[in-house]
Design an enzyme around this catalytic site. Structure first.
Site, PDB file in Angstrom:
ATOM      1  N   ASP A  64       0.856  -1.198   0.000  1.00  0.00           N
ATOM      2  CA  ASP A  64       0.000   0.000   0.000  1.00  0.00           C
ATOM      3  C   ASP A  64       0.894   1.251   0.000  1.00  0.00           C
ATOM      4  O   ASP A  64       2.017   1.189  -0.499  1.00  0.00           O
ATOM      5  CB  ASP A  64      -0.959  -0.054   1.197  1.00  0.00           C
ATOM      6  CG  ASP A  64      -2.264   0.708   0.928  1.00  0.00           C
ATOM      7  OD1 ASP A  64      -2.198   1.828   0.406  1.00  0.00           O
ATOM      8  OD2 ASP A  64      -3.341   0.190   1.252  1.00  0.00           O
TER       9      ASP A  64
ATOM     10  N   HIS B  22       1.970   1.966  -3.215  1.00  0.00           N
ATOM     11  CA  HIS B  22       1.010   2.901  -3.799  1.00  0.00           C
ATOM     12  C   HIS B  22       1.507   4.340  -3.788  1.00  0.00           C
ATOM     13  O   HIS B  22       0.729   5.268  -3.920  1.00  0.00           O
ATOM     14  CB  HIS B  22      -0.344   2.780  -3.093  1.00  0.00           C
ATOM     15  CG  HIS B  22      -1.023   1.461  -3.308  1.00  0.00           C
ATOM     16  ND1 HIS B  22      -2.270   1.163  -2.811  1.00  0.00           N
ATOM     17  CD2 HIS B  22      -0.622   0.348  -3.966  1.00  0.00           C
ATOM     18  CE1 HIS B  22      -2.598  -0.083  -3.164  1.00  0.00           C
ATOM     19  NE2 HIS B  22      -1.613  -0.592  -3.853  1.00  0.00           N
TER      20      HIS B  22
END
Ligand SMILES: *[C@@H]1O[C@H](CO)[C@@H](O)[C@H](O)[C@H]1NC(C)=O
Ligand SMILES: *[C@@H]1O[C@H](CO)[C@@H](O)[C@H](O)[C@H]1NC(C)=O
Ligand SMILES: *[C@@H]1O[C@H](CO)[C@@H](O)[C@H](O)[C@H]1NC(C)=O
Ligand SMILES: *[C@@H]1O[C@H](CO)[C@@H](O)[C@H](O)[C@H]1NC(C)=O
Ligand SMILES: *[C@@H]1O[C@H](CO)[C@@H](O)[C@H](O)[C@H]1NC(C)=O
Ligand SMILES: *[C@@H]1O[C@H](CO)[C@@H](O)[C@H](O)[C@H]1NC(C)=O
Ligand SMILES: *[C@@H]1O[C@H](CO)[C@@H](O)[C@H](O)[C@H]1NC(C)=O
Ligand SMILES: *[C@@H]1O[C@H](CO)[C@@H](O)[C@H](O)[C@H]1NC(C)=O
Length: 409
Positions: free
Chosen positions: A232, A255
């Site tokens: 993430d 991310h």
């Protein structure tokens, strides 16, 4: 054994423990508090005892009191809370060995927000080349929200983060490796004036919600020289944060570095003076991202991203004022956070998607977006990159792809 032998052994043990745990001591080794260090037995009680001794110690002649988790050993910890304030102005935890969480979610004795949490400790120093491993794999694959059997009762544990800091001003965290947290790896909440540096944070690309560093309600932080690759956000800056410098971060997979999400459930949210410099995004889903929810209020302003290297980044530059992670009813509402004074300076490298720049702003708009020296090419040979924008104003110079909403100067 003869009684003489027994009593002389006893004398040695008492003498040794007096020496090690004695008055005026400034070094506290978990092994002296009966930690097994075998990775099997629960060493949290030993850690807690050593912490209590550390926290009660005076600032000695030999300097800052120090707790040592020694090298070449593996310590199994259950969820543990380490709270201040401590007696000494500063305390130092040196992690040289490996610290592991229970192997399966069922083996956790408690549901907690963070596995190892520090709160209200001022001038806390945590350093060392050790590793903190959350053994998260079984949490990631568990379906239907982690039904957890504990004391014969079925409890529902949210996935915990690994390392949590709350109200820890002047924090200095450096050197460690963090791996495989059930959820985010490091959470910094309500901490002011700190430095986080030289960390390695690793979790598989497909591990869910395993953010590297989450920051909220904190200010004057310096995050630098970290290598972060997870499933993430490498770093997420959440509401209430200001004056956060993020430099020399190698991010990927993951991310990207994200301001937000801000303003969930109509909240008033703020973020300002966030400066990201000399970072790389290698194979990440996003690069420089700002995300805000609909229906919120507040602002995200004075944000800069500079000297950024992109290596096949899917969405290198993105502002999303319609952020919605799917689990909520995301109607288009009229209010939103004000996004303003955002600077992108010196981006080069490749985008995996054709659309390299996305400014998806709501009616209130994104104001004073400034771009300079941006050259994002497609990772696919002979493809052009593009930009899209709505409700944006600002300026651009030497920017490719060109952003239609911005005035070229
Ligand atoms: C900020 O933290 C550093 C240690 O990292 C400390 O030396 C300094 O005094 C702190 N500043 C303030 C204003 O507390
Ligand atoms: C962030 O960087 C700016 C510019 O280099 C500097 O003035 C400021 O003191 C830094 N802030 C922190 C918290 O390190
Ligand atoms: C930029 O960051 C990288 C780490 O990603 C580091 O190796 C390099 O020295 C940094 N460059 C400067 C000028 O600080
Ligand atoms: C990017 O990541 C890939 C895969 O992990 C790695 O092989 C490659 O060396 C990295 N590139 C750079 C420039 O760091
Ligand atoms: C957001 O911007 C609007 C319009 O420019 C302004 O009226 C409002 O006061 C701003 N809100 C905040 C919290 O800055
Ligand atoms: C909200 O507005 C945006 C931008 O106009 C649009 O892309 C999106 O589809 C809309 N969402 C809904 C749920 O109407
Ligand atoms: C942009 O980058 C590409 C690939 O590195 C390079 O060929 C091109 O000359 C650069 N354009 C500018 C204007 O610097
Ligand atoms: C952008 O919009 C703001 C608010 O409406 C305005 O003050 C500013 O002058 C505009 N900037 C440009 C470059 O058009």
């Amino acid at each position: 054994m003869s009684s003489v032998l027994v009593s002389s052994m006893l004398f040695c043990i008492i003498a040794a423990s007096y020496f090690r745990i004695g008055y005026g001591q400034t070094t506290f080794n978990v092994l002296d508090y009966d930690a097994a260090g075998d990775g099997q037995r629960d060493d949290s009680e030993a850690f807690l005892k050593a912490w209590k001794a550390l926290c009660a110690a005076n600032e000695g002649d030999k300097g800052t009191p120090r707790l040592i988790i020694p090298a070449k050993k593996k310590f199994l910890f259950q969820p543990i809370k380490l709270s201040g304030p401590c007696k000494s102005n500063s305390v130092h935890v040196e992690i040289l060995g490996k610290v592991v969480a229970p192997k399966t979610p069922n083996a956790w004795k408690e549901c907690v927000e963070s596995w190892i949490s520090f709160s209200s400790v001022t001038n806390l120093i945590i350093s060392g080349a050790g590793e903190i491993n959350g053994q998260g794999s079984r949490w990631w694959t568990r379906d239907s929200n982690l039904n957890h059997v504990r004391n014969g009762n079925k409890a529902r544990c949210q996935r915990p983060k690994a390392l949590g800091f709350s109200k820890c001003n002047n924090l200095q965290l450096s050197g460690l490796t963090l791996a495989d947290s059930p959820k985010g790896h490091i959470s910094i909440d309500s901490c002011h004036n700190g430095t986080v540096s030289y960390l390695h944070i690793r979790a598989p690309k497909d591990s869910p919600n395993t953010d590297g560093i989450d920051i909220s309600k904190s200010s004057h932080l310096n995050i630098h020289d970290c290598n972060i690759g997870t499933g993430d956000d490498c770093i997420a800056i959440n509401s209430g944060s200001s004056h956060i410098n993020i430099t020399n971060i190698a991010c990927g997979p993951g991310h990207g570095i994200s301001v937000g999400s801000l303003g969930k459930n109509g909240a008033y949210a703020t973020a300002e003076e966030i400066h990201v410099r000399n970072c790389s995004f290698n194979g990440t889903l996003n690069g420089a991202r700002i995300k805000t929810w609909q229906g919120a209020s507040g602002y995200a302003r004075k944000i800069s991203f500079e000297q950024i290297t992109l290596i096949e980044t899917s969405n290198p530059i993105i502002i999303d004022q319609y952020y919605c992670n799917g689990r909520h009813d995301c109607k288009n509402l009229t209010s939103t956070l004000n996004v303003s004074d955002v600077t992108y300076n010196g981006f080069h490298g490749t985008s995996k998607n054709e659309k390299a720049i996305t400014f998806d702003c709501a009616t209130l708009g994104c104001v004073n977006i400034v771009m300079n020296q941006i050259n994002i090419t497609s990772a696919i040979p002979n493809k052009e990159t593009q930009a899209s924008c709505s409700n944006v104003n600002g300026t651009s110079r030497a920017t490719a792809p060109q952003v239609p909403c911005l005035q070229i100067y």
